[in-house]
Design a protein around this motif. Structure first.
Motif, PDB file in Angstrom:
ATOM      1  N   GLU A 230      44.007  29.871  36.973  1.00  0.00           N
ATOM      2  CA  GLU A 230      43.041  30.881  37.421  1.00  0.00           C
ATOM      3  C   GLU A 230      43.659  31.840  38.427  1.00  0.00           C
ATOM      4  O   GLU A 230      43.454  33.055  38.345  1.00  0.00           O
ATOM      5  CB  GLU A 230      41.822  30.203  38.054  1.00  0.00           C
ATOM      6  CG  GLU A 230      40.773  29.786  37.055  1.00  0.00           C
ATOM      7  CD  GLU A 230      39.511  29.297  37.750  1.00  0.00           C
ATOM      8  OE1 GLU A 230      38.997  30.011  38.636  1.00  0.00           O
ATOM      9  OE2 GLU A 230      39.058  28.208  37.366  1.00  0.00           O
ATOM     10  N   THR A 231      44.418  31.290  39.355  1.00  0.00           N
ATOM     11  CA  THR A 231      45.068  32.125  40.364  1.00  0.00           C
ATOM     12  C   THR A 231      46.058  33.076  39.710  1.00  0.00           C
ATOM     13  O   THR A 231      46.069  34.281  40.004  1.00  0.00           O
ATOM     14  CB  THR A 231      45.785  31.245  41.413  1.00  0.00           C
ATOM     15  OG1 THR A 231      44.819  30.401  42.035  1.00  0.00           O
ATOM     16  CG2 THR A 231      46.495  32.084  42.456  1.00  0.00           C
TER      17      THR A 231
ATOM     18  N   ASP B 210      46.184  34.107  36.559  1.00  0.00           N
ATOM     19  CA  ASP B 210      45.502  35.112  35.741  1.00  0.00           C
ATOM     20  C   ASP B 210      44.891  36.207  36.621  1.00  0.00           C
ATOM     21  O   ASP B 210      44.943  37.386  36.273  1.00  0.00           O
ATOM     22  CB  ASP B 210      44.432  34.466  34.860  1.00  0.00           C
ATOM     23  CG  ASP B 210      45.029  33.727  33.673  1.00  0.00           C
ATOM     24  OD1 ASP B 210      46.276  33.731  33.504  1.00  0.00           O
ATOM     25  OD2 ASP B 210      44.244  33.121  32.911  1.00  0.00           O
TER      26      ASP B 210
END
Length: 179
Positions: free
Chosen positions: A90-91, A93
């Protein structure tokens, strides 16, 4: 932006470079994980058991990167890249999205290019070694193996911007003596 057009990416790379091999395998593994939905650990195990290492060919020759094999790879580095990319997904992306045009979100990119950017980003976010410029150059070489169009240049721009965000000290102008 298009990839190889085949089910699995396969990039011809120079033999005898285990760290490069690890990075090629990481791109392939991240691509596979995204396409199949398999967790990183499952894909890592599959690669270590079935894709990393050369096999004798029918006439005794050793095949290279054909059929998605990686003849020589630094397995600990391979595993570290894939695990970090999965753990920091997530980070990563979010960081990558900040360096993409709003009309070209991450989801719109070719899946091989997306895997390449995530693998490189995992190395850049993971610490200070290797230097950012080394990471960028390695993944640009890999991009040229996967793509024949503008994708390597695109990857260069995104990775350079990402590296400057994550490791600004490496890009600061050196201080001159006496100033």
């Amino acid at each position: 932006m298009s990839g190889t057009g085949k089910g699995r990416p396969a990039a011809p790379r120079p033999r005898g470079r285990p760290r490069t091999g690890a990075r090629v395998a990481a791109v392939q593994a991240l691509y596979q994980s995204e396409q199949t939905g398999e967790p990183a650990e499952v894909v890592i195990e599959q690669f270590v058991r079935h894709r990393i290492g050369a096999l004798p060919g029918p006439r005794g020759d050793i095949p290279g990167y054909e059929e998605g094999r990686v003849p020589e790879a630094d397995v600990p580095l391979f595993g570290a890249i894939v695990r970090r990319a999965a753990r920091e997904g997530e980070t990563l992306d979010g960081l990558l999205a900040r360096h993409l045009d709003k009309d070209w979100p991450l989801e719109r990119l070719d899946p091989v290019l997306r895997a390449l950017l995530r693998a490189a980003g995992a190395e850049l976010i993971g610490g200070k070694e290797p230097p950012a410029r080394v990471v960028i150059n390695e993944y640009l070489d890999i991009a040229h193996g996967f793509f024949g169009g503008e994708e390597p240049r695109f990857a260069n721009g995104v990775l350079d911007a990402l590296a400057r965000t994550l490791r600004p000290e490496e890009f600061a102008a050196p201080r001159r003596a006496g100033r």
